[in-house]
Write an enzyme that holds these catalytic residues in place. Structure first.
Site, short mmCIF file in Angstrom:
data_model
loop_
_atom_site.label_atom_id
_atom_site.label_comp_id
_atom_site.label_asym_id
_atom_site.label_seq_id
_atom_site.Cartn_x
_atom_site.Cartn_y
_atom_site.Cartn_z
N GLU A 44 7.41 34.54 -59.38
CA GLU A 44 7.48 33.25 -58.68
C GLU A 44 7.52 33.44 -57.17
OE1 GLU A 44 10.49 29.34 -58.73
OE2 GLU A 44 11.25 31.34 -59.23
N LYS A 117 6.65 22.59 -60.80
CA LYS A 117 7.89 22.91 -61.51
C LYS A 117 8.68 21.65 -61.83
CE LYS A 117 11.82 26.09 -60.80
NZ LYS A 117 12.29 27.15 -59.86
N CYS A 155 10.26 29.56 -63.66
CA CYS A 155 11.66 29.96 -63.49
C CYS A 155 12.64 29.04 -64.22
CB CYS A 155 11.98 30.09 -62.00
SG CYS A 155 13.47 31.08 -61.68
#
Length: 284
Positions: A44, A117, A155
């Site tokens: 990431e 995200k 993540c």
């Protein structure tokens, strides 16, 4: 008859500047391609040190629109040269808005789409809500090698079983998670590396799907990133892994036809009861 896909995860320290980090990732992408990888996953936000440790408005200057971001442009050139797919995490600017995003870069360098995200953490050492809006794309699944579908969460998304299941229902056949995770400043005695792995291995088992996770390593301004990148199969067995310090490439191949047979045999999707799950979508 096999339906093989070969994938790689990269692990490395990313405490340098943008040019240095992109050069180091590029070297490992080339190594992965040389090992036959068709999809190569860097960690990431690999363009620089993990900047979300603290709230600093000057760091918004590092965000760029998708087509102008140096990480995206560098990986586009590699994807074109090497004829591979590279899921590329980057700090996206979209007008006045900012996202923790991922470009699905296909062979030829084409950006097939962008995922933003969905789950944004906020806590000591991980002040992401200061920098990123929650993603507005919904979960994404893209075509990869052999027209097979690949799903990517970023993540913090990896802790949520809903993320994995949503991607599976969209047709994902491998799940990828680029990550930046390490020490917890609020509790230096807490090592979440085992929990981190178990959460994603749980997604593999309950969805009967291979999982690929790439994390960074090293010290960055007093914060330690613990690596432990891995690739596991559809039964949750680790097939390739790193510890806390190795730099390099993990590579594994999966027979997607066989994985699909295993998924059908377990019956998890056959026996789902969606009519009972309404509570999951209620914020009460």
């Amino acid at each position: 008859m096999t339906d093989k896909i070969t994938v790689s995860a990269l692990q490395l320290a990313l405490g340098g500047g943008v040019e240095e980090n992109i050069a180091n990732v590029t070297e490992l992408v080339r190594e992965a391609a040389g090992k036959g990888a068709e999809v190569v996953l860097p960690p990431e936000l690999f363009e620089g040190p993990y900047f979300c440790r603290e709230e600093d408005e000057a760091l918004f200057a590092g965000a760029r629109p998708t087509a102008d971001h140096p990480s995206v442009r560098a990986m586009q050139a590699l994807a074109e040269e090497l004829s591979i797919w590279i899921p590329t995490s980057f700090f996206e600017a979209d007008g006045p808005h900012h996202y923790n995003s991922l470009a699905w870069i296909a062979p030829g360098g084409r950006i097939a789409g962008v995922y933003r995200k969905s789950h944004i953490p906020d806590g000591p050492g991980y002040e992401e809500k200061f920098y990123f809006r929650p993603g507005n794309t919904g979960f994404k699944v893209w075509k990869g090698p052999g027209e097979r579908h690949m799903g990517v969460g970023i993540c913090w998304d990896q802790w949520y079983p809903e993320t994995a299941r949503a991607m599976m229902l969209l047709g994902a056949e491998i799940l990828f998670y680029p990550t930046a995770i390490g020490s917890e400043p609020h509790d230096p005695t807490l090592d979440t590396s085992r929990m981190w792995r178990r959460a994603m291995i749980g997604h593999a088992v309950s969805n009967v799907v291979p999982v690929v996770a790439a994390n960074r390593i090293g010290e960055e301004c007093g914060q330690h990133f613990y690596g432990h990148s891995f690739i596991c199969d559809e039964r949750g067995d680790i097939v390739e892994e790193f510890g806390a310090t190795e730099t390099g490439v993990l590579t594994a191949s999966f027979d997607i036809a066989r994985v699909r047979q295993h998924r059908a045999a377990f019956g998890f999707f056959r026996d789902r009861r969606p009519e009972l799950y309404g509570r999951l979508a209620q914020d009460l």
